[in-house]
Motif scaffolding. Structure first.
Motif, PDB file in Angstrom:
ATOM      1  N   PRO A 117       0.805  -1.227   0.000  1.00 39.27           N
ATOM      2  CA  PRO A 117       0.000   0.000   0.000  1.00 39.27           C
ATOM      3  C   PRO A 117       0.837   1.275   0.000  1.00 39.27           C
ATOM      4  CG  PRO A 117      -0.877  -1.551   1.584  1.00 39.27           C
ATOM      5  CD  PRO A 117       0.403  -2.133   1.079  1.00 39.27           C
ATOM      6  N   VAL A 118       1.955   1.277   0.715  1.00 36.25           N
ATOM      7  CA  VAL A 118       2.800   2.469   0.738  1.00 36.25           C
ATOM      8  C   VAL A 118       3.363   2.737  -0.653  1.00 36.25           C
ATOM      9  CG1 VAL A 118       4.990   3.382   1.602  1.00 36.25           C
ATOM     10  CG2 VAL A 118       3.350   2.423   3.186  1.00 36.25           C
ATOM     11  N   PHE A 119       3.819   1.694  -1.347  1.00 39.15           N
ATOM     12  CA  PHE A 119       4.334   1.895  -2.698  1.00 39.15           C
ATOM     13  C   PHE A 119       3.238   2.364  -3.640  1.00 39.15           C
ATOM     14  CE2 PHE A 119       5.188   0.516  -7.026  1.00 39.15           C
ATOM     15  CZ  PHE A 119       6.382   1.177  -7.253  1.00 39.15           C
ATOM     16  N   PRO A 129       5.343   5.446 -13.372  1.00 44.29           N
ATOM     17  CA  PRO A 129       4.506   4.809 -14.401  1.00 44.29           C
ATOM     18  C   PRO A 129       3.899   3.480 -13.959  1.00 44.29           C
ATOM     19  CG  PRO A 129       6.630   5.458 -15.310  1.00 44.29           C
ATOM     20  CD  PRO A 129       6.697   5.689 -13.845  1.00 44.29           C
ATOM     21  N   ILE A 130       4.635   2.697 -13.205  1.00 44.93           N
ATOM     22  CA  ILE A 130       4.119   1.385 -12.815  1.00 44.93           C
ATOM     23  C   ILE A 130       2.957   1.505 -11.837  1.00 44.93           C
ATOM     24  CG2 ILE A 130       5.693   0.989 -10.894  1.00 44.93           C
ATOM     25  CD1 ILE A 130       5.874  -1.922 -11.859  1.00 44.93           C
ATOM     26  N   ALA A 131       2.919   2.570 -11.056  1.00 39.90           N
ATOM     27  CA  ALA A 131       1.860   2.733 -10.063  1.00 39.90           C
ATOM     28  C   ALA A 131       0.521   3.068 -10.704  1.00 39.90           C
ATOM     29  CB  ALA A 131       2.248   3.824  -9.067  1.00 39.90           C
ATOM     30  N   GLN A 132       0.521   3.458 -11.976  1.00 45.89           N
ATOM     31  CA  GLN A 132      -0.733   3.792 -12.647  1.00 45.89           C
ATOM     32  C   GLN A 132      -1.518   2.529 -13.037  1.00 45.89           C
ATOM     33  OE1 GLN A 132       0.547   6.156 -15.907  1.00 45.89           O
ATOM     34  NE2 GLN A 132       1.187   7.868 -14.608  1.00 45.89           N
ATOM     35  N   CYS A 133      -0.813   1.443 -13.281  1.00 45.48           N
ATOM     36  CA  CYS A 133      -1.477   0.226 -13.768  1.00 45.48           C
ATOM     37  C   CYS A 133      -1.522  -0.892 -12.738  1.00 45.48           C
ATOM     38  CB  CYS A 133      -0.760  -0.310 -14.994  1.00 45.48           C
ATOM     39  SG  CYS A 133      -0.661   0.843 -16.323  1.00 45.48           S
ATOM     40  N   VAL A 134      -0.582  -0.890 -11.805  1.00 45.24           N
ATOM     41  CA  VAL A 134      -0.427  -2.008 -10.883  1.00 45.24           C
ATOM     42  C   VAL A 134      -0.864  -1.574  -9.493  1.00 45.24           C
ATOM     43  CG1 VAL A 134       1.200  -3.623  -9.863  1.00 45.24           C
ATOM     44  CG2 VAL A 134       1.461  -2.928 -12.234  1.00 45.24           C
ATOM     45  N   ASP A 135      -1.795  -2.329  -8.911  1.00 44.84           N
ATOM     46  CA  ASP A 135      -2.260  -2.087  -7.554  1.00 44.84           C
ATOM     47  C   ASP A 135      -1.585  -3.098  -6.641  1.00 44.84           C
ATOM     48  OD1 ASP A 135      -3.641  -1.239  -5.331  1.00 44.84           O
ATOM     49  OD2 ASP A 135      -5.469  -2.312  -5.849  1.00 44.84           O
ATOM     50  N   LEU A 136      -0.690  -2.624  -5.783  1.00 47.16           N
ATOM     51  CA  LEU A 136       0.085  -3.527  -4.945  1.00 47.16           C
ATOM     52  C   LEU A 136      -0.521  -3.708  -3.556  1.00 47.16           C
ATOM     53  CD1 LEU A 136       3.706  -2.484  -5.896  1.00 47.16           C
ATOM     54  CD2 LEU A 136       2.355  -4.388  -6.739  1.00 47.16           C
ATOM     55  N   ILE A 137      -1.758  -3.319  -3.375  1.00 43.56           N
ATOM     56  CA  ILE A 137      -2.409  -3.533  -2.093  1.00 43.56           C
ATOM     57  C   ILE A 137      -2.875  -4.987  -2.076  1.00 43.56           C
ATOM     58  CG2 ILE A 137      -4.310  -2.854  -0.602  1.00 43.56           C
ATOM     59  CD1 ILE A 137      -4.092  -0.062  -1.860  1.00 43.56           C
ATOM     60  N   PRO A 138      -2.331  -5.789  -1.153  1.00 43.23           N
ATOM     61  CA  PRO A 138      -2.553  -7.234  -1.235  1.00 43.23           C
ATOM     62  C   PRO A 138      -3.916  -7.708  -0.739  1.00 43.23           C
ATOM     63  CG  PRO A 138      -1.143  -6.742   0.612  1.00 43.23           C
ATOM     64  CD  PRO A 138      -1.395  -5.435  -0.098  1.00 43.23           C
ATOM     65  N   PHE A 139      -4.741  -6.851  -0.219  1.00 44.13           N
ATOM     66  CA  PHE A 139      -6.020  -7.296   0.324  1.00 44.13           C
ATOM     67  C   PHE A 139      -7.146  -6.504  -0.249  1.00 44.13           C
ATOM     68  CE2 PHE A 139      -3.297  -5.053   3.288  1.00 44.13           C
ATOM     69  CZ  PHE A 139      -3.904  -3.813   3.354  1.00 44.13           C
TER      70      PHE A 139
END
Length: 139
Positions: A117-119, A129-139
Motif C-alpha cells: 500500500p505504501v508503494f 509509471p508502474i503505479a498507474q497500472c499495478v495495484d500492490l495492495i494485497p487485500f
C-alpha cells in the motif's frame, strides 16, 4: 525506574502515532475519486499499461498477493511454534530469546503488509509509471 517506564510509554506513543498516521494516509488516499487522477497521456508511453491483456500487471499483483499471504501464514506458524516453545522452556534467557524472535517475525509481517500500500500511494503521488497500472495492495 521511572525513566525506563517513561521511555517505554514514549516508544509506545511514537509507534501508535506512526500507525495512526499511516492508516489515516491510506484511508485518505483511498477516498480520492478516480476521476481526479490525470492519466490522459501517460498510458500511451507506459509499456506496462499498453498490454491489452493486462498480463504483466496481473502477474505483479498476483506475486505481491502470494508473497504477502505466504508471509502471513509463515508468521502464524512461527508465532505458534514460538508460543509452544515458550511454554516448555525453563530459563529466562531462553524465554527472552523466543520473545525477541516473535517480535522479529511480527516486524517482518508488518513490512510485508505495509510496503504494498505504501508503494501504491507513494508511486501514484510521485507519478511513477508502474503505479498507474499495478495495484500492490494485497487485500
Amino acid at each position: 525506574m521511572a525513566s525506563a517506564l517513561e521511555r517505554r510509554r514514549l516508544r509506545l506513543a511514537a509507534r501508535t502515532a506512526v500507525l495512526v498516521l499511516l492508516l489515516v494516509g491510506l484511508i485518505a488516499s483511498a477516498a480520492v475519486p478516480a476521476a481526479a487522477q490525470d492519466n490522459s497521456g501517460s498510458s500511451a508511453t507506459n509499456p506496462i499499461c499498453q498490454d491489452s491483456s493486462n498480463t504483466l500487471p496481473d502477474m505483479i499483483e498476483g506475486f505481491v498477493q502470494i508473497t504477502t499471504a505466504l508471509g502471513l501464514m509463515g508468521l502464524l506458524v512461527v508465532w505458534q511454534a514460538d508460543s509452544l516453545m515458550e511454554m516448555f522452556t525453563l530459563s529466562r534467557e531462553q524465554k527472552a530469546n523466543i520473545k525477541q524472535h516473535k517480535r522479529g517475525a511480527m516486524r517482518s509481517a508488518v513490512v510485508l503488509v505495509v510496503l504494498g500500500p505504501v508503494f501504491t500511494v507513494a508511486g501514484s503521488t510521485m507519478g511513477l509509471p508502474i503505479a498507474q497500472c499495478v495495484d500492490l495492495i494485497p487485500f
